[in-house]
Design a protein around this motif. Structure first.
Motif, PDB file in Angstrom:
ATOM      1  N   ASP A   1       0.819  -1.211   0.000  1.00 26.56           N
ATOM      2  CA  ASP A   1       0.000   0.000   0.000  1.00 26.56           C
ATOM      3  C   ASP A   1       0.855   1.265   0.000  1.00 26.56           C
ATOM      4  OD1 ASP A   1       1.064  -0.097   2.503  1.00 26.56           O
ATOM      5  OD2 ASP A   1      -0.846   0.059   3.585  1.00 26.56           O
ATOM      6  N   GLY A   2       2.181   1.120  -0.094  1.00 27.80           N
ATOM      7  CA  GLY A   2       3.083   2.257  -0.161  1.00 27.80           C
ATOM      8  C   GLY A   2       3.587   2.728   1.193  1.00 27.80           C
ATOM      9  N   ALA A   3       3.017   2.167   2.285  1.00 34.25           N
ATOM     10  CA  ALA A   3       3.431   2.603   3.622  1.00 34.25           C
ATOM     11  C   ALA A   3       4.815   2.054   3.954  1.00 34.25           C
ATOM     12  CB  ALA A   3       2.416   2.123   4.659  1.00 34.25           C
ATOM     13  N   ILE A   4       5.595   2.873   4.651  1.00 36.39           N
ATOM     14  CA  ILE A   4       6.908   2.432   5.151  1.00 36.39           C
ATOM     15  C   ILE A   4       6.768   2.270   6.662  1.00 36.39           C
ATOM     16  CG2 ILE A   4       9.333   3.029   5.394  1.00 36.39           C
ATOM     17  CD1 ILE A   4       9.077   4.690   2.858  1.00 36.39           C
ATOM     18  N   ARG A   5       6.920   1.039   7.114  1.00 36.33           N
ATOM     19  CA  ARG A   5       6.669   0.735   8.520  1.00 36.33           C
ATOM     20  C   ARG A   5       7.837  -0.015   9.141  1.00 36.33           C
ATOM     21  NH1 ARG A   5       1.398   0.528  10.468  1.00 36.33           N
ATOM     22  NH2 ARG A   5      -0.247   1.126   9.010  1.00 36.33           N
ATOM     23  N   GLU A   6       7.889   0.084  10.467  1.00 40.63           N
ATOM     24  CA  GLU A   6       8.763  -0.810  11.218  1.00 40.63           C
ATOM     25  C   GLU A   6       8.116  -2.193  11.206  1.00 40.63           C
ATOM     26  OE1 GLU A   6      11.650  -0.271  12.598  1.00 40.63           O
ATOM     27  OE2 GLU A   6      11.800   1.903  12.389  1.00 40.63           O
ATOM     28  N   ALA A   7       8.932  -3.217  11.102  1.00 42.84           N
ATOM     29  CA  ALA A   7       8.376  -4.578  11.074  1.00 42.84           C
ATOM     30  C   ALA A   7       9.431  -5.565  11.555  1.00 42.84           C
ATOM     31  CB  ALA A   7       7.908  -4.948   9.665  1.00 42.84           C
ATOM     32  N   VAL A   8       8.948  -6.693  12.062  1.00 46.54           N
ATOM     33  CA  VAL A   8       9.817  -7.814  12.438  1.00 46.54           C
ATOM     34  C   VAL A   8       9.350  -9.010  11.630  1.00 46.54           C
ATOM     35  CG1 VAL A   8      10.557  -9.347  14.291  1.00 46.54           C
ATOM     36  CG2 VAL A   8      10.172  -6.928  14.771  1.00 46.54           C
ATOM     37  N   VAL A   9      10.269  -9.652  10.934  1.00 46.00           N
ATOM     38  CA  VAL A   9       9.947 -10.831  10.122  1.00 46.00           C
ATOM     39  C   VAL A   9      10.685 -12.030  10.719  1.00 46.00           C
ATOM     40  CG1 VAL A   9      10.010 -11.868   7.833  1.00 46.00           C
ATOM     41  CG2 VAL A   9       9.649  -9.404   8.074  1.00 46.00           C
ATOM     42  N   TRP A  10       9.920 -13.091  11.013  1.00 44.64           N
ATOM     43  CA  TRP A  10      10.499 -14.305  11.605  1.00 44.64           C
ATOM     44  C   TRP A  10      10.786 -15.328  10.521  1.00 44.64           C
ATOM     45  CZ3 TRP A  10      11.741 -13.137  16.347  1.00 44.64           C
ATOM     46  CH2 TRP A  10      10.971 -12.214  17.058  1.00 44.64           C
ATOM     47  N   GLU A  11      11.842 -16.109  10.731  1.00 45.58           N
ATOM     48  CA  GLU A  11      12.229 -17.128   9.733  1.00 45.58           C
ATOM     49  C   GLU A  11      11.375 -18.379   9.953  1.00 45.58           C
ATOM     50  OE1 GLU A  11      14.498 -15.904  11.940  1.00 45.58           O
ATOM     51  OE2 GLU A  11      15.415 -14.360  10.688  1.00 45.58           O
ATOM     52  N   ALA A  12      10.509 -18.661   9.015  1.00 41.23           N
ATOM     53  CA  ALA A  12       9.672 -19.856   9.097  1.00 41.23           C
ATOM     54  C   ALA A  12       9.151 -20.177   7.706  1.00 41.23           C
ATOM     55  CB  ALA A  12       8.518 -19.645  10.065  1.00 41.23           C
ATOM     56  N   ALA A  13       9.588 -21.303   7.162  1.00 42.58           N
ATOM     57  CA  ALA A  13       9.170 -21.674   5.808  1.00 42.58           C
ATOM     58  C   ALA A  13       7.984 -22.631   5.836  1.00 42.58           C
ATOM     59  CB  ALA A  13      10.344 -22.310   5.067  1.00 42.58           C
ATOM     60  N   SER A  14       7.986 -23.586   6.769  1.00 45.47           N
ATOM     61  CA  SER A  14       6.935 -24.604   6.804  1.00 45.47           C
ATOM     62  C   SER A  14       5.947 -24.313   7.920  1.00 45.47           C
ATOM     63  CB  SER A  14       7.560 -25.987   7.033  1.00 45.47           C
ATOM     64  OG  SER A  14       8.149 -26.043   8.329  1.00 45.47           O
ATOM     65  N   MET A  15       4.816 -25.018   7.896  1.00 46.72           N
ATOM     66  CA  MET A  15       3.813 -24.846   8.940  1.00 46.72           C
ATOM     67  C   MET A  15       4.369 -25.244  10.296  1.00 46.72           C
ATOM     68  SD  MET A  15       0.844 -23.839   9.775  1.00 46.72           S
ATOM     69  CE  MET A  15       0.044 -23.615   8.197  1.00 46.72           C
ATOM     70  N   ALA A  16       5.199 -26.279  10.340  1.00 48.60           N
ATOM     71  CA  ALA A  16       5.793 -26.705  11.612  1.00 48.60           C
ATOM     72  C   ALA A  16       6.651 -25.600  12.208  1.00 48.60           C
ATOM     73  CB  ALA A  16       6.624 -27.973  11.395  1.00 48.60           C
ATOM     74  N   GLN A  17       7.407 -24.910  11.365  1.00 44.93           N
ATOM     75  CA  GLN A  17       8.248 -23.819  11.847  1.00 44.93           C
ATOM     76  C   GLN A  17       7.397 -22.614  12.246  1.00 44.93           C
ATOM     77  OE1 GLN A  17      10.779 -23.464   8.409  1.00 44.93           O
ATOM     78  NE2 GLN A  17      12.409 -24.700   9.325  1.00 44.93           N
ATOM     79  N   LYS A  18       6.307 -22.372  11.528  1.00 43.34           N
ATOM     80  CA  LYS A  18       5.427 -21.246  11.891  1.00 43.34           C
ATOM     81  C   LYS A  18       4.764 -21.478  13.240  1.00 43.34           C
ATOM     82  CE  LYS A  18       4.442 -19.825   7.132  1.00 43.34           C
ATOM     83  NZ  LYS A  18       3.426 -19.764   6.059  1.00 43.34           N
ATOM     84  N   ARG A  19       4.410 -22.740  13.529  1.00 44.94           N
ATOM     85  CA  ARG A  19       3.820 -23.031  14.840  1.00 44.94           C
ATOM     86  C   ARG A  19       4.797 -22.719  15.964  1.00 44.94           C
ATOM     87  NH1 ARG A  19       1.511 -27.859  12.567  1.00 44.94           N
ATOM     88  NH2 ARG A  19       3.337 -29.008  13.276  1.00 44.94           N
TER      89      ARG A  19
END
Length: 1146
Positions: A594-612
């Motif tokens: 949407d063009g917004a520049i925000r602070e963000a944290v991205v976690w490393e998780a490729a599979s559903m098991a890692q996302k859990r």
């Protein structure tokens, strides 16, 4: 099932009883002693069924007496039902003290009183001069700093009085504790003893002198120190009787000051009574900076002063109101089952007693209420009142000098004031603990409002340990790391207030930190309370780090759990700096769509098991960043069981992605079938009917591309044949799809003609899919196999009226009647019920993403115990579905780990004999319909299988358990589940790591009479074994993706084919057990009847030999020949046949 395993009977009956052994006849217990008595299924499945009482005609229509009418009216107004009333009354009988025990306890208390009053005085010395202490006793207090003003001499107590629940008649078994207040004489104390722990030092020295003299008295079986409610500044002395009464009672001696000795105005939450200069060992700064308040310290002094006044208040309120006392007892049981009442900061039985007194004073509870109504009223209050925001008070005074509730809210997390208006009864209760109490109260109210028949069982009889109630658990170990956390978080005032207890000081900050970090992923965060330790009077008191481990439980929200993004404020907002400070180096600027520049944290998780497991990353990052707790001290328990359902080559995923790929391929195929041109009838429905298509296949299929070097090519059939000189190729199982065709008057009305028309459709389907879509197909009279994108689907054409036609029976007179036949039932199940079930469970998976993992772990465990043949895929899927649709008294699982623990609990504790497991798919059944189903079950119990699972589409017959399990298999499953559950829970709660998590998945082979060991070369699923082999054979699959021009070999599993031959040849003599997921052993159990001599018959000599007994020719099994036949039948597959001759005799 053959001779009972050597250890099976012992295992079924052995084991520790539950913490609360409440022996109700009509309820199930979790302990092994309880379930083994009630779930024994050996023999007839109908043994010990609940039977209705038969009454004569006169008894049946006899007029009720006045007493019975009064009781019925009372039950109607005070309880949900007569059953609930009986259950509550039985429970109260179990937890109450008998009159005989009360007499013995009273006699012991009189002796304690006399002996305490006779303890001799000591000369006056300075507090720091403790040379007068006898050699065999140590001061039960950490004297840090040691230097303190004041003097001490021991004088006999002014009085010794019983306080607490024993005096009120509200104490509950099994742990009977009697609190006695030992009032220290005024001469012993000084006006300023409230400062700098002087009072607590004198209190501890007073206890030490008591302990020395009482410890030498042979009247006491044990004299030990403990902490009062886990508070390190307030030790108490535990006295237990000698001899056979040692477990009868524990008397706790609490030294206390005379009433009103300390002025309450000096002990308000805003006052300081621990000087910084004294505590930190420094000179006073003299800069005029205010001293930090010490609210907890002040509260602990006030608690000792109020012991007697609180008992008097409760005695006045409870008095002769038996219903109130019953309600307090029930609330104590409720708290104990949820582990909420123990340790520092627990929501104790004393607190709920005071809460009942508060509700009586506000007229929300009346003294005429029953115990059940009191329980409901208190739970309703807890569920709807947040004492962390709006505190309550028993104080009726309007004295303006008393502090306001807002003053207490500034100092404490939870506020509940006593009648003095100065003492916060909930001072030690953390916000997390109160929110956990509130959460449990809300669940309990929902359960009571549902008016479920088993509500009592779930409410008061089911333990809820943390590992079973929370999705993820983490252990902070060693506790000494929290000392560094206090320094990092600058919690000096808290340490000063709590007497150096860095565990309690850090706890509130850590829970607040993690709640903020986990945000929308988290529903509830709870913490264990450090246990109340005991130690010998000759030992130094345990240190803060000796409390063991701090355990945190995370109850997660499935909807926010798997998000990899923490979205922060826009870069130009003032909140951006706070976001960066909170997340540290993990925070980064990102531009969004949407063009917004925000602070963000991205976690490393490729599979559903890692996302859990993203909460694991969040927790370790925040604890290291803000509290100096490294990840080596955080033992996170959330995905330890994932390894059991990971494919051998994919260690970062638990298969959800592979299942989703297979389902997408199925959806593509469905669209192709809908769009086919040239079929005489159009397709009316395409439905999946395979575990893969409901996400419950243990090891999901992967696209296959066979290496032709492993096969002989049969060119005339365009198919492959495994080569005998190569290892067994990979196992490929086709996924069943049911294709319904529209109705038409052209369909024949004869069953055989319909079969032939269907066969023609199968051939035409294969022809059209090959011509129009270029798919590799192979058609038979019953199905069409289609290879698409490396997946193989088995399409079955179905005609909706065929089961009806198979039911038609024509009499000799030409009359047609309808009667179920095995063929019609099987066709109905495969073409209508199974697709409906698959569709419903597919929807359940969309609603509860953890369903797939739990179902697959459950199947993996059952098959690993070699019991997979006795329980169908569908029956196990439905048992797991019940955990999500009917999770009471828990919430639906959000992780496979906790779901699997609850599966073991359900299997081992459910009353399979007297109750059906009703799985209300799509919430289609009303309460009235469920009652009707239960009544129908009881009426038809003897005709139903031993394990009955009913659904909205199958309300009477339990279709999925008709063919198994047998009573013996179910009994073995119940025993194994009951043994596995405590072992696995203990492993997961071990802060040093779980050890070998696969222990509970390994089968007990000692119970089998014969073991047939197989060659791994011919086990196609060898790598799926519980203990996955370090190396195995190549199975003839190419790694590079690409189209395959030939159909792979389907369903080729030599161990399963061998097993089928064994059962056909020797099924009348033995039972055979095998783990289809890579098992290397087939277990054989001789049937008990197979070794009984049979009369000689020439037609029945298979596997037998003729011997002479008492002059008669009889036949007995020829065991040596049978074992030799086992090896001959499995030549090339069987490595060895291991006969355990000590386990059976001919």
């Amino acid at each position: 099932m053959g001779p009972a395993p050597a250890g099976a009977k012992h295992r079924a009956a052995a084991g520790d009883p539950e913490v609360m052994e409440l022996a109700l006849e009509d309820t199930r217990q979790e302990g092994k002693k309880e379930y083994s008595k009630k779930c024994t299924l050996v023999g007839s499945p109908m043994e010990s069924l609940l039977q209705p009482v038969k009454l004569s005609q006169a008894e049946l229509y006899k007029e009720p007496t006045n007493e019975e009418l009064n009781r019925l009216r009372e039950t109607e107004s005070l309880f949900h039902s007569s059953l609930l009333r009986l259950q509550v009354e039985e429970l109260l009988k179990e937890v109450r003290l008998s009159e005989k025990k009360k007499e013995r306890i009273d006699a012991f208390l009189r002796e304690v009183n006399q002996r305490v009053l006779k303890v001799p005085s000591t000369p006056k010395t300075q507090l720091t001069d403790q040379t007068w202490l006898p050699a065999g006793v140590r001061v039960p207090l950490h004297q840090v700093p040691y230097t303190v003003k004041g003097s001490f001499c021991f004088l006999p107590p002014a009085q010794v009085t019983v306080v607490g629940s024993y005096l009120l008649g509200t104490c509950v078994r099994p742990d009977i504790n009697v609190d006695m207040a030992v009032t220290m004489p005024k001469e012993l104390l000084q006006d300023k003893d409230g400062l700098n722990q002087r009072y607590f030092r004198k209190r501890a020295l007073y206890l030490a002198q008591l302990a020395h003299h009482l410890g030498q008295d042979p009247f006491f079986g044990s004299v030990r120190f403990s902490y009062t409610n886990g508070c390190h500044l307030k030790p108490s002395l535990l006295l237990r009787p000698h001899g056979k009464d040692e477990r009868l009672v524990t008397v706790r001696l609490h030294p206390c000051p005379p009433p009103d000795f300390f002025r309450p105005c000096r002990l308000l939450p805003s006052k300081n009574n621990v000087r910084s200069a004294w505590y930190q060992g420094q000179r006073s700064p003299g800069d005029g900076s205010p001293e930090p308040p010490t609210p907890h310290y002040n509260t602990w002094v006030l608690q000792d002063m109020a012991l007697e006044s609180h008992v008097q208040l409760l005695s006045t309120v409870l008095g002769s109101a038996l219903g109130l006392k019953d309600g307090v007892a029930l609330l104590k049981v409720w708290l104990r089952q949820r582990e909420l009442d123990k340790g520092l900061g627990g929501f104790s039985g004393f607190l709920v007693s005071m809460l009942v007194a508060f509700l009586v004073s506000t007229r929300k509870i009346h003294t005429t209420m029953s115990g059940y109504q009191v329980l409901r009223s208190v739970l309703q209050f807890l569920a709807t009142t947040d004492l962390t925001v709006n505190g309550i008070s028993l104080c009726l005074s309007s004295d303006p000098s008393l502090p306001a509730l807002a003053d207490f809210h500034q100092a404490f997390s939870v506020v509940f004031l006593d009648s003095s208006g100065c003492l916060n009864l909930c001072a030690d209760v953390t916000a997390s603990t109160y929110h956990q109490v509130q959460h449990e109260a809300q669940l309990s109210m929902a359960l009571l409002d549902s008016r479920a028949d088993d509500g009592f069982q779930f409410l008061l009889m089911t333990p809820k340990p943390m590992i079973r109630a929370f999705d993820h658990v983490l252990h902070l170990h060693p506790l000494s790391r929290l000392q560094a956390a206090c320094h990092r978080l600058k919690l000096w005032p808290e340490l000063q207030d709590l007497g150096g207890d860095y565990v309690s000081a850090a706890l509130g900050s850590l829970t607040t930190l993690l709640e903020q970090g986990l945000g929308s992923r988290l529903h509830l965060l709870a913490h264990s309370r450090p246990p109340v330790l005991e130690w010998d009077i000759s030992q130094d008191p345990p240190k803060h780090r000796d409390s063991g481990t701090l355990t945190l439980g995370l109850l997660l929200r499935p909807e926010g759990l798997t998000s990899v993004l923490e979205l922060g404020p826009e870069a130009n907002q003032p909140e951006a700096a706070d976001f960066r400070q909170f997340w540290g180096f993990r925070s980064e600027l990102r531009r969004f769509q949407d063009g917004a520049i925000r602070e963000a944290v991205v976690w490393e998780a490729a599979s559903m098991a890692q996302k859990r497991l993203i909460p694991h990353q969040v927790v370790t990052h925040l604890l290291a960043l803000h509290a100096d707790i490294p990840d080596t001290c955080v033992h996170y328990v959330g995905g330890l069981l994932d390894a059991l359902i990971q494919s051998p080559k994919e260690t970062s995923s638990t298969g959800e992605e592979a299942l989703a790929a297979a389902v997408r391929c199925y959806d593509d195929l469905s669209r192709l079938l809908w769009g086919l041109e040239g079929l005489p009838l159009t397709v009316s429905a395409v439905q999946g009917a395979h575990p893969v298509l409901r996400y419950t296949e243990v090891f999901p299929p992967t696209p296959v591309r066979p290496a032709y070097s492993f096969y002989d090519h049969l060119r005339e059939q365009a198919s492959l044949l495994p080569r005998p000189d190569k290892p067994c190729p990979a196992y490929v199982e086709p996924m069943t799809v049911v294709c319904h065709l529209e109705g038409s008057g052209q369909w024949p009305q004869d069953a055989e003609a319909i079969r032939r028309v269907r066969a023609a459709f199968q051939l035409r389907l294969a022809e059209l899919l090959t011509q129009q879509q270029g798919l590799q197909c192979r058609a038979t009279a019953m199905h069409t196999d289609v290879l698409k994108d490396g997946f193989v689907f088995r399409i079955r054409v179905a005609y909706q009226r065929e089961p009806q036609i198979l039911r038609e029976m024509r009499s000799p007179e030409g009359m047609i009647s309808l009667r179920d036949t095995p063929a019609s039932l099987r066709l109905e199940r495969d073409t209508r019920q199974l697709p409906l079930l698959t569709s419903a469970l597919h929807g359940l998976q969309q609603q509860h993403p953890a369903f797939s993992g739990v179902a697959r772990l459950a199947k993996r465990w059952v098959r690993a115990q070699l019991l997979g043949e006795g329980l169908t895929d569908e029956s196990l899927d439905l048992v797991v579905a019940a955990l999500f649709l009917h999770p009471e008294p828990f919430t639906p699982p959000s992780s496979p780990q906790v779901g699997f623990l609850r599966f073991l609990l359900l299997i081992s504790t459910f009353d399979w004999k007297n109750n059906p497991l009703i799985v209300n798919l799509n919430n289609e059944l009303t309460v009235e319909e469920q009652v009707e189903i239960r009544n129908g079950f009881l009426a038809a119990r003897r005709q139903l299988p031993v394990m009955v699972i009913l659904t909205p589409q199958d309300r009477k017959n339990s279709v999925w358990t008709q063919d198994g399990p047998s009573p013996q298999i179910l009994q073995q499953l119940v025993v194994l589940a009951a043994e596995a559950l405590p072992v696995l829970e203990k492993q997961l709660m071990d802060p040093r790591g779980p050890g070998d998590i696969r222990t509970v998945f390994r089968p007990p082979l000692d119970m089998y009479d014969v073991l047939i060991r197989l060659s791994p070369r011919h086990i196609p699923r060898h790598r799926q074994a519980v203990d996955s082999p370090a190396a195995s054979f190549c199975r003839g699959l190419l790694n590079e993706p690409g189209p395959s021009s030939l159909m792979p070999v389907l369903g080729y599993d030599p161990p399963q084919l061998y097993l089928a031959q064994l059962r056909e040849a020797f099924g009348d003599l033995a039972l055979f057990f095998y783990d289809q997921h890579g098992g290397e052993v087939i277990g054989v159990l001789w049937k008990p009847t197979s070794f009984q001599p049979q009369p000689f018959k020439a037609s029945n000599t298979k596997g037998h030999m003729v011997v002479s007994q008492s002059g008669e020719l009889v036949m007995v099994p020829n065991v040596e020949a049978i074992l030799e036949d086992f090896a001959i039948l499995g030549e090339g597959l069987v490595q060895a046949v291991e006969a355990r001759s000590e386990r059976w005799t001919v």
